[in-house]
Design a protein around this motif. Structure first.
Motif, PDB file in Angstrom:
ATOM      1  N   PRO A 245     -43.066 -40.696 -32.254  1.00  0.00           N
ATOM      2  CA  PRO A 245     -42.843 -42.129 -32.056  1.00  0.00           C
ATOM      3  C   PRO A 245     -41.812 -42.610 -33.064  1.00  0.00           C
ATOM      4  N   CYS A 246     -41.161 -43.716 -32.774  1.00  0.00           N
ATOM      5  CA  CYS A 246     -40.128 -44.231 -33.677  1.00  0.00           C
ATOM      6  C   CYS A 246     -40.703 -45.109 -34.780  1.00  0.00           C
ATOM      7  N   VAL A 247     -41.501 -46.091 -34.404  1.00  0.00           N
ATOM      8  CA  VAL A 247     -42.059 -47.041 -35.370  1.00  0.00           C
ATOM      9  C   VAL A 247     -43.523 -46.692 -35.586  1.00  0.00           C
ATOM     10  N   VAL A 248     -43.885 -46.394 -36.826  1.00  0.00           N
ATOM     11  CA  VAL A 248     -45.235 -45.904 -37.100  1.00  0.00           C
ATOM     12  C   VAL A 248     -45.900 -46.731 -38.195  1.00  0.00           C
ATOM     13  N   GLY A 249     -47.193 -46.957 -38.031  1.00  0.00           N
ATOM     14  CA  GLY A 249     -47.965 -47.668 -39.032  1.00  0.00           C
ATOM     15  C   GLY A 249     -48.253 -46.770 -40.223  1.00  0.00           C
ATOM     16  N   ILE A 250     -48.116 -47.322 -41.421  1.00  0.00           N
ATOM     17  CA  ILE A 250     -48.361 -46.564 -42.651  1.00  0.00           C
ATOM     18  C   ILE A 250     -49.187 -47.417 -43.604  1.00  0.00           C
ATOM     19  N   GLN A 251     -50.260 -46.848 -44.125  1.00  0.00           N
ATOM     20  CA  GLN A 251     -51.031 -47.515 -45.163  1.00  0.00           C
ATOM     21  C   GLN A 251     -50.435 -47.154 -46.513  1.00  0.00           C
ATOM     22  N   SER A 252     -50.424 -48.099 -47.438  1.00  0.00           N
ATOM     23  CA  SER A 252     -49.771 -47.884 -48.732  1.00  0.00           C
ATOM     24  C   SER A 252     -50.307 -46.656 -49.459  1.00  0.00           C
ATOM     25  N   LEU A 253     -51.609 -46.410 -49.359  1.00  0.00           N
ATOM     26  CA  LEU A 253     -52.210 -45.291 -50.077  1.00  0.00           C
ATOM     27  C   LEU A 253     -51.824 -43.949 -49.488  1.00  0.00           C
ATOM     28  N   ARG A 254     -51.430 -43.937 -48.218  1.00  0.00           N
ATOM     29  CA  ARG A 254     -51.076 -42.677 -47.558  1.00  0.00           C
ATOM     30  C   ARG A 254     -49.577 -42.397 -47.601  1.00  0.00           C
ATOM     31  N   LEU A 255     -48.793 -43.356 -48.090  1.00  0.00           N
ATOM     32  CA  LEU A 255     -47.345 -43.190 -48.089  1.00  0.00           C
ATOM     33  C   LEU A 255     -46.875 -41.944 -48.835  1.00  0.00           C
ATOM     34  N   PRO A 256     -47.384 -41.643 -50.047  1.00  0.00           N
ATOM     35  CA  PRO A 256     -46.889 -40.443 -50.733  1.00  0.00           C
ATOM     36  C   PRO A 256     -47.061 -39.166 -49.920  1.00  0.00           C
ATOM     37  N   GLY A 257     -48.098 -39.105 -49.096  1.00  0.00           N
ATOM     38  CA  GLY A 257     -48.361 -37.901 -48.327  1.00  0.00           C
ATOM     39  C   GLY A 257     -47.514 -37.740 -47.086  1.00  0.00           C
ATOM     40  N   VAL A 258     -46.902 -38.830 -46.603  1.00  0.00           N
ATOM     41  CA  VAL A 258     -46.092 -38.748 -45.380  1.00  0.00           C
ATOM     42  C   VAL A 258     -44.656 -39.208 -45.626  1.00  0.00           C
ATOM     43  N   ASN A 259     -44.298 -39.382 -46.871  1.00  0.00           N
ATOM     44  CA  ASN A 259     -42.984 -39.894 -47.235  1.00  0.00           C
ATOM     45  C   ASN A 259     -41.842 -39.132 -46.571  1.00  0.00           C
ATOM     46  N   GLU A 260     -41.933 -37.809 -46.536  1.00  0.00           N
ATOM     47  CA  GLU A 260     -40.837 -36.995 -46.015  1.00  0.00           C
ATOM     48  C   GLU A 260     -40.612 -37.189 -44.518  1.00  0.00           C
ATOM     49  N   LEU A 261     -41.579 -37.758 -43.834  1.00  0.00           N
ATOM     50  CA  LEU A 261     -41.439 -37.980 -42.397  1.00  0.00           C
ATOM     51  C   LEU A 261     -40.655 -39.250 -42.084  1.00  0.00           C
ATOM     52  N   LEU A 262     -40.456 -40.102 -43.095  1.00  0.00           N
ATOM     53  CA  LEU A 262     -39.927 -41.441 -42.865  1.00  0.00           C
ATOM     54  C   LEU A 262     -38.477 -41.592 -43.307  1.00  0.00           C
ATOM     55  N   ALA A 263     -37.733 -42.384 -42.559  1.00  0.00           N
ATOM     56  CA  ALA A 263     -36.341 -42.676 -42.886  1.00  0.00           C
ATOM     57  C   ALA A 263     -36.268 -43.779 -43.934  1.00  0.00           C
ATOM     58  N   PRO A 264     -35.266 -43.751 -44.826  1.00  0.00           N
ATOM     59  CA  PRO A 264     -35.086 -44.855 -45.780  1.00  0.00           C
ATOM     60  C   PRO A 264     -34.694 -46.128 -45.037  1.00  0.00           C
ATOM     61  N   LEU A 265     -35.142 -47.267 -45.551  1.00  0.00           N
ATOM     62  CA  LEU A 265     -34.956 -48.527 -44.826  1.00  0.00           C
ATOM     63  C   LEU A 265     -34.051 -49.534 -45.527  1.00  0.00           C
ATOM     64  N   ASP A 266     -33.513 -49.191 -46.684  1.00  0.00           N
ATOM     65  CA  ASP A 266     -32.722 -50.170 -47.430  1.00  0.00           C
ATOM     66  C   ASP A 266     -31.538 -50.693 -46.620  1.00  0.00           C
ATOM     67  N   ASP A 267     -30.808 -49.809 -45.961  1.00  0.00           N
ATOM     68  CA  ASP A 267     -29.674 -50.247 -45.142  1.00  0.00           C
ATOM     69  C   ASP A 267     -30.147 -51.030 -43.924  1.00  0.00           C
ATOM     70  N   ALA A 268     -31.237 -50.573 -43.322  1.00  0.00           N
ATOM     71  CA  ALA A 268     -31.773 -51.256 -42.139  1.00  0.00           C
ATOM     72  C   ALA A 268     -32.202 -52.676 -42.480  1.00  0.00           C
ATOM     73  N   MET A 269     -32.725 -52.875 -43.680  1.00  0.00           N
ATOM     74  CA  MET A 269     -33.127 -54.219 -44.095  1.00  0.00           C
ATOM     75  C   MET A 269     -31.913 -55.140 -44.147  1.00  0.00           C
ATOM     76  N   GLY A 270     -30.827 -54.651 -44.731  1.00  0.00           N
ATOM     77  CA  GLY A 270     -29.620 -55.458 -44.826  1.00  0.00           C
ATOM     78  C   GLY A 270     -28.993 -55.738 -43.482  1.00  0.00           C
ATOM     79  N   ASP A 271     -29.017 -54.742 -42.600  1.00  0.00           N
ATOM     80  CA  ASP A 271     -28.402 -54.890 -41.281  1.00  0.00           C
ATOM     81  C   ASP A 271     -29.191 -55.806 -40.358  1.00  0.00           C
TER      82      ASP A 271
END
Length: 446
Positions: free
Chosen positions: A127-153
């Motif tokens: 799936p493209c957009v996935v729900g993430i809980q803050s506590l689980r982020l370190p364990g799935v970080n590598e699956l996710l794209a960085p969003l800094d540019d997307a935020m600006g765009d």
């Protein structure tokens, strides 16, 4: 059905896909290794492989749908049909703003969500957009794209969000998730049962000693004063207030064998022994919140984001109070959830636009009014308070002022799984808290 789905994959491809899934789950701590875990490992491998092989090429996000729209999938955990309906409504907001984007919604319950997320994330069915809980982020970080540019765009302004939860959704300073909700864990209580027993509504400064007296009084007629799960997250307010510690120290190192941490867990076990809380069951699918809402227990710890389920399910008046204070002070932990974009998403631009809507002001207002989320967006928080009485509003504000961010590690999923595997016996008194915490600490270090 697509040709690939009809014909199936070759045996060699299937084996490679299964092995990749297995290695990824093991690396992230979602699957365990070792002789004593082999029966469960085999079952999870089979399940993960089946999910990956069964879905690959069949439900993946494609560049366009039959209608000519860009099609993406939103994946989020749910626990009720009310939540499913709520998220589908949020997904529809994307098409309202961007008519050329169509968002499909898929879901799984909490216990299966994380395994399925990892199993699918590296495949064509991701799936493209996935729900993430803050506590689980370190364990799935590598699956996710960085969003800094997307935020600006896409005009996603950091200043619109609570700073603490926005930072909690970063890894090494890189934004990986945009939060939609957050909040401190609080005490849910059956206000009708309190009134019937002649017990005053909890005040903000109430203590663990007072709480124990209350749950003792409420434990009668086959009912219990409290209920809890073998849950590494939801026991933290107790380890903080009774022992002054979290599972993870300020240095970032896991410390489950700390004497104060163990002492707090022993207090919970003593409540089970005294009959103030029901015995835990590894086989039961009924959570602590489920038992509370069914009227079997009069108090439990949960987050403000579950208010929609509480209001719709309970046949009594639900109250909210801060977690009682103890020798460690009065505090709670803050956690939250949000959405990220998978690295393997084929439609990154469309997903970023969808993300801006799903975590936007209109969505936050809708979720807050429904009681589904205490918004991470600060302006929209006022809508949430329309769901609660003045006392609950005051209690949540007090709890939010007496909280700290929950510290976690990349091995946190292993800790959570360890609590589920070994915590039941320890809390029920058939095992020791010392052995339980030592085993989980050791597993997390491997």
């Amino acid at each position: 059905m697509c040709t690939r789905c009809r014909k199936g994959r070759s045996n060699l491809t299937a084996i490679r896909q299964r092995d990749r899934t297995t290695r990824h789950l093991q690396k992230r701590g979602i699957m365990t290794t070792g002789t004593k875990h082999k029966p469960k490992l085999a079952a999870v491998v089979a399940t993960a492989a089946a999910m990956t092989l069964g879905l690959s090429g069949c439900s993946s996000d494609s560049d366009t749908s039959g209608s000519g729209k860009q099609k993406i999938t939103m994946f989020m955990w749910t626990s009720s049909q009310a939540e499913v309906a709520s998220w589908k409504s949020i997904a529809s907001l994307v098409t309202d703003k961007y008519p050329d984007i169509e968002v499909g919604f898929e879901t799984a319950d909490w216990s299966n969500y994380w395994t399925k997320l990892v199993a699918d994330a590296g495949s064509s069915s991701a799936p493209c957009v996935v729900g993430i809980q803050s506590l689980r982020l370190p364990g799935v970080n590598e699956l996710l794209a960085p969003l800094d540019d997307a935020m600006g765009d896409n005009a996603i302004e950091a200043s619109d969000f609570n700073e603490s939860i926005l930072k909690a959704m970063q890894v090494d300073g890189v934004q990986k998730v945009i939060p939609y909700d957050f909040g401190p864990l609080v005490m849910y209580y059956n206000a009708d049962a309190f009134k019937k027993a002649g017990i005053d509504a909890p005040e903000n400064g109430w203590t663990a000693k007072e709480y124990e007296e209350i749950i003792a009084k409420l434990s009668t007629g086959g009912k219990y004063g409290t209920v809890f799960d073998a849950n590494a997250d939801y026991t933290l307010p107790w380890t903080l207030n009774l022992g002054g510690v979290q599972a993870t120290g300020e240095s970032g190192d896991l410390d489950l064998t700390n004497a104060s941490y163990r002492g707090a867990l022993k207090t919970l076990a003593s409540w089970v022994k005294a009959g103030y809380a029901p015995k835990l069951s590894a086989a039961s699918s009924s959570s602590a919140l489920d038992q509370f809402l069914a009227g079997n227990a009069m108090t439990t710890i949960d987050g403000p984001w579950n208010l929609i389920n509480a209001n719709e399910t309970a046949k009594f008046t639900v109250g909210i109070a801060p977690v009682p204070g103890g020798d460690g002070g009065q505090s709670s932990v803050t956690e939250g959830s949000g959405f990220g974009i998978t690295q393997s998403c084929k439609n990154q631009d469309a997903a970023a636009k969808a993300l801006s809507v799903i975590t936007g002001a209109d969505a936050a207002e809708q979720l807050a009014k429904a009681g589904r989320a205490f918004p991470a967006r600060t302006v929209e928080q006022t809508y949430w308070f329309s769901n609660v009485d003045a006392a609950s509003k005051t209690a949540l504000q007090y709890a939010a002022e007496h909280t700290q961010a929950q510290r976690t590690t990349s091995e946190w999923t292993t800790v959570v799984n360890g609590f589920s595997k070994y915590g039941v016996e320890a809390f029920n008194g058939t095992g020791s808290v010392e052995d339980f915490t030592s085993t989980v600490q050791k597993d997390a270090a491997e």
